[in-house]
Structures are given as C-alpha cells and as structure tokens.
Scaffold this motif. Structure first.
Motif, PDB file in Angstrom:
ATOM      1  N   PHE A   1       0.832  -1.205   0.000  1.00  0.00           N
ATOM      2  CA  PHE A   1       0.000   0.000   0.000  1.00  0.00           C
ATOM      3  C   PHE A   1       0.873   1.264   0.000  1.00  0.00           C
ATOM      4  O   PHE A   1       0.593   2.213  -0.727  1.00  0.00           O
TER       5      PHE A   1
ATOM      6  N   PRO B   1      -4.117   3.223  -5.733  1.00  0.00           N
ATOM      7  CA  PRO B   1      -3.569   2.131  -4.909  1.00  0.00           C
ATOM      8  C   PRO B   1      -4.395   0.839  -4.960  1.00  0.00           C
ATOM      9  O   PRO B   1      -3.846  -0.253  -4.852  1.00  0.00           O
ATOM     10  N   LEU B   2      -5.709   0.967  -5.165  1.00  0.00           N
ATOM     11  CA  LEU B   2      -6.517  -0.259  -5.202  1.00  0.00           C
ATOM     12  C   LEU B   2      -6.317  -1.030  -6.497  1.00  0.00           C
ATOM     13  O   LEU B   2      -6.716  -2.177  -6.626  1.00  0.00           O
TER      14      LEU B   2
ATOM     15  N   ALA C   1      -1.770  -1.949  -5.669  1.00  0.00           N
ATOM     16  CA  ALA C   1      -1.343  -2.692  -4.477  1.00  0.00           C
ATOM     17  C   ALA C   1      -1.758  -4.174  -4.519  1.00  0.00           C
ATOM     18  O   ALA C   1      -0.921  -5.047  -4.242  1.00  0.00           O
ATOM     19  N   PRO C   2      -3.027  -4.501  -4.876  1.00  0.00           N
ATOM     20  CA  PRO C   2      -3.386  -5.920  -4.926  1.00  0.00           C
ATOM     21  C   PRO C   2      -2.541  -6.694  -5.944  1.00  0.00           C
ATOM     22  O   PRO C   2      -2.198  -7.859  -5.716  1.00  0.00           O
ATOM     23  N   LEU C   3      -2.171  -6.035  -7.042  1.00  0.00           N
ATOM     24  CA  LEU C   3      -1.328  -6.660  -8.062  1.00  0.00           C
ATOM     25  C   LEU C   3       0.031  -7.045  -7.461  1.00  0.00           C
ATOM     26  O   LEU C   3       0.526  -8.154  -7.667  1.00  0.00           O
TER      27      LEU C   3
ATOM     28  N   VAL D   1       0.753  -7.476  -4.220  1.00  0.00           N
ATOM     29  CA  VAL D   1       0.586  -8.522  -3.210  1.00  0.00           C
ATOM     30  C   VAL D   1       0.415  -9.884  -3.899  1.00  0.00           C
ATOM     31  O   VAL D   1       1.081 -10.865  -3.542  1.00  0.00           O
TER      32      VAL D   1
END
Lengths: 127, 235
Positions: B18, B40-41, B44-46, B48
């Motif tokens: 994040f 970030p949404l 960031a998931p990419l 992680v």
C-alpha cells in the motif's frame, strides 16, 4: 480519538448483534452505521468528543482495508477460460456504461429539481 | 500451522504494498488519467498477488493473516455515519432526485450486466454470480447465498467492479464535464460501492457523504429485490 473509536466499536457490536438475532440479510456494520446515524440525528448537540477524529482517520485509510479482499480476485481458479473473457468484458463495459448513464441522469434530474424550486419561489414571490 | 512470524510478515506485506502504491499514485498528480489508473486499489493488490504467487503462498493463509483489516473495514463502515450526519441537510432537500437516480442506477447495473453477459455466452452460474456486482461485498455475499451463486466468484466480481468504477470514474466525470461533487459521489456509491466510496472521500467530504448514501441505499434495495427476481425468473 480513543472515545470516538470506542463509540464506533460499540455500534459495530450492536449492529452485529442485531444482524445475527434478527436474520435481516444486511451486514452488521451497515446496521451499526444506520443506528449511529439515527443516534447522531436525535442528539441535538454537536458531534461527541473524538468521534469526528476517529471516523476521519478510518475513512482516510479505507483503501488500505480493501486490499486483502481485492487480492482474492487473482486466486479464483474454478472458472473455465471462456467464462473469464465474458466476466472481464462484462464488468469493465457495463460498469462504465452504468456510470455514464447514471451520472448524466442525475445531472439532468438535479437541474430539473432546481428549476422547479426556483419557479415555486418566484410564484410565491409574485402572489 | 502459521507462526507469528508469517502472520506478521503477511500483514506487513499489505502495508508495504500500500505504501509503495500510495507513493506511486502521488508522483503522477499532474497527469489525471494516469493518476486515476494508478490508484492504490489497482496497483497494491497486483503487487501482493505477485509476491504470493512467487513465494508460493496460499491466498487463504494471506487472508487469515490480514483478518485485522477485514475487521477494521467493518469499523470504518460504521464511521461512514459521521459524514452522512454532517451532510444530511444537503441530502434531505434532494430526496426526490436522489431516489430517481438510485432506482435507475441500481436497475440499470443489473440489467446491463446480465444482458451483456448472456450475449457473450455466459453460463447460468456465471450470470447468477454477476447479478449482484454493484453491491458492497458483505451484502453481495448474503445475496449470493440466497440465489445460489459461487461466493468466491461473486466476491471477486464485486471487488473488480469497484476497482474499475473507482479508477475510471473520475476520468469519465472529466469527459462528461461533471463538476458537481454530489453527482460524482452518489454515482460512485451506486456503481462502485465501498471502493468507490473510498475514492469519493479523496475528492471531498461532501462527495464521500453522497457516496456513502448511494452505497447504503443500493445495497439495501438490491438485497431486497434481487433474490426475489432471480427466484421468480429461474422458476
């Protein structure tokens, strides 16, 4: 801040309890949000001490709390490949189209609403 | 068995991803379209997911370690009552236009998704999982259970919808020349639920309050109407 957090946790707990015992299909935190909103509306004084600060802090970092759920999208393996194509195109396409249509409609309805209000005002004024 | 070290590392992973994503987002403020797509949404998931796949860690394990964030999401949902309370004088006078927009938006989201999916040859199982796509995840999961959809697929589609809506929404508003924060917020809440609401609060407090309202009303309306429609159609 600490007292504000305590209030939020209290309402989260009440919301979870109501959701569990009533069987309403709405999630506990949403019920907690509605109850806290009603409580604030019924209160004639301003915001209780620390509640504004606590809510501001949590809402500011709302994106962070969504990340674990978003990661789950990359780990859905149970679908056939031709369904993936349909799913991704449907989501991208229809979400964008729905946003455009809804935004334009709301802009139009708000404008109409404002016009009617102005008309009413001027009619009252003329009488 | 997961040790305390793995638990801490996997939770830290979310915060690190994040922070990097947030920094990346901030460096592109002068280019609005790239700025929106680098939300970030989105990034960031990419990051992680890439780390988890490379390190061969199961999603369930990561999910368990990040339980505190799932819990805090509930607390943050309750906190949405405060901006709603503060903006209520703005909302109350607009009841009629808001309800018209809500009824149209919530229905259009479902109908357009189902028609397009059907045209593209989606199976019944996929159709059912797509139907609650614009509703906040916990409510969508409740609906999925009622209409017999695959919960993990529904959750994935819902989150994906939110990310698409929240990252592309501000770009669309620019193109459509929409400057009213009330419109931006309410539309983000109807079409992109909590993820859209998180984005709306970055625009302004007023935008966020209207988004919270859209999110709550769409969730309630769909939770009541959709199971009933799906059951009567499938019969």
């Amino acid at each position: 801040m600490l007292r504000g957090l305590l209030t939020l946790l209290l309402f989260q707990g009440i919301g979870e309890a109501v959701a569990q015992f009533s069987g309403i299909p709405i999630p506990g935190p949403v019920i907690g949000m509605i109850l806290l909103f009603l409580a604030l509306q019924l209160r004639s004084k301003g915001l209780p001490f620390g509640l504004g600060e606590a809510s501001h802090f949590l809402i500011r970092w709302l994106s962070l709390m969504f990340i674990p759920a978003c990661v789950g999208f990359f780990f859905l393996a149970s679908i056939e490949t031709n369904q993936w194509f349909a799913i991704i195109s449907v989501v991208v396409l229809t979400t964008l189209v729905t946003m455009i249509a809804t935004a334009l409609l709301m802009k139009y309805v708000l404008m109409k609403h404002l016009l009617i209000k102005q008309q009413l005002k001027s009619e009252v004024h003329n009488q | 068995m997961m040790t305390a070290i793995t638990l801490t590392l996997l939770l830290t992973l979310t915060f690190v991803a994040f922070s990097i994503a947030f920094w990346l987002y901030g460096t592109n403020k002068t280019r609005p379209i790239i700025h929106s797509l680098l939300h970030p949404l989105m990034t960031a998931p990419l990051m992680v997911a890439a780390v988890l796949l490379l390190a061969n860690i199961d999603y369930q394990q990561y999910r368990d370690a990040n339980q505190p964030l799932f819990f805090l999401l509930g607390t943050a949902t309750v906190a949405l009552a405060i901006p709603l309370h503060q903006q209520f004088h703005n909302i109350r006078t607009l009841a009629k236009p808001l309800l018209i927009t809500l009824a149209f938006g919530a229905t259009f989201a479902i109908v357009s998704a189902l028609t397009t999916a059907w045209l593209l040859g989606a199976t019944i199982d996929t159709l059912i999982a797509i139907a609650p796509k614009s509703v906040t995840t916990p409510i969508a999961l409740g609906i999925a259970e009622k209409i017999g959809a695959d919960p993990s697929l529904t959750a994935g589609i819902v989150v994906f919808t939110g990310v698409v809506g929240a990252s592309c929404g501000p770009v669309l508003f620019r193109w459509l020349r929409i400057t009213d924060d009330r419109v931006k917020g309410f539309v983000l809440g109807i079409c992109a639920h909590g993820v859209g609401t998180a984005r709306a609060f970055e625009i302004s407090g007023k935008c966020g309050a209207f988004s919270s309202l859209g999110l709550g009303l769409t969730g309630a309306l769909t939770a009541i109407a959709l199971p009933w429609i799906v059951i009567s159609v499938l019969k």
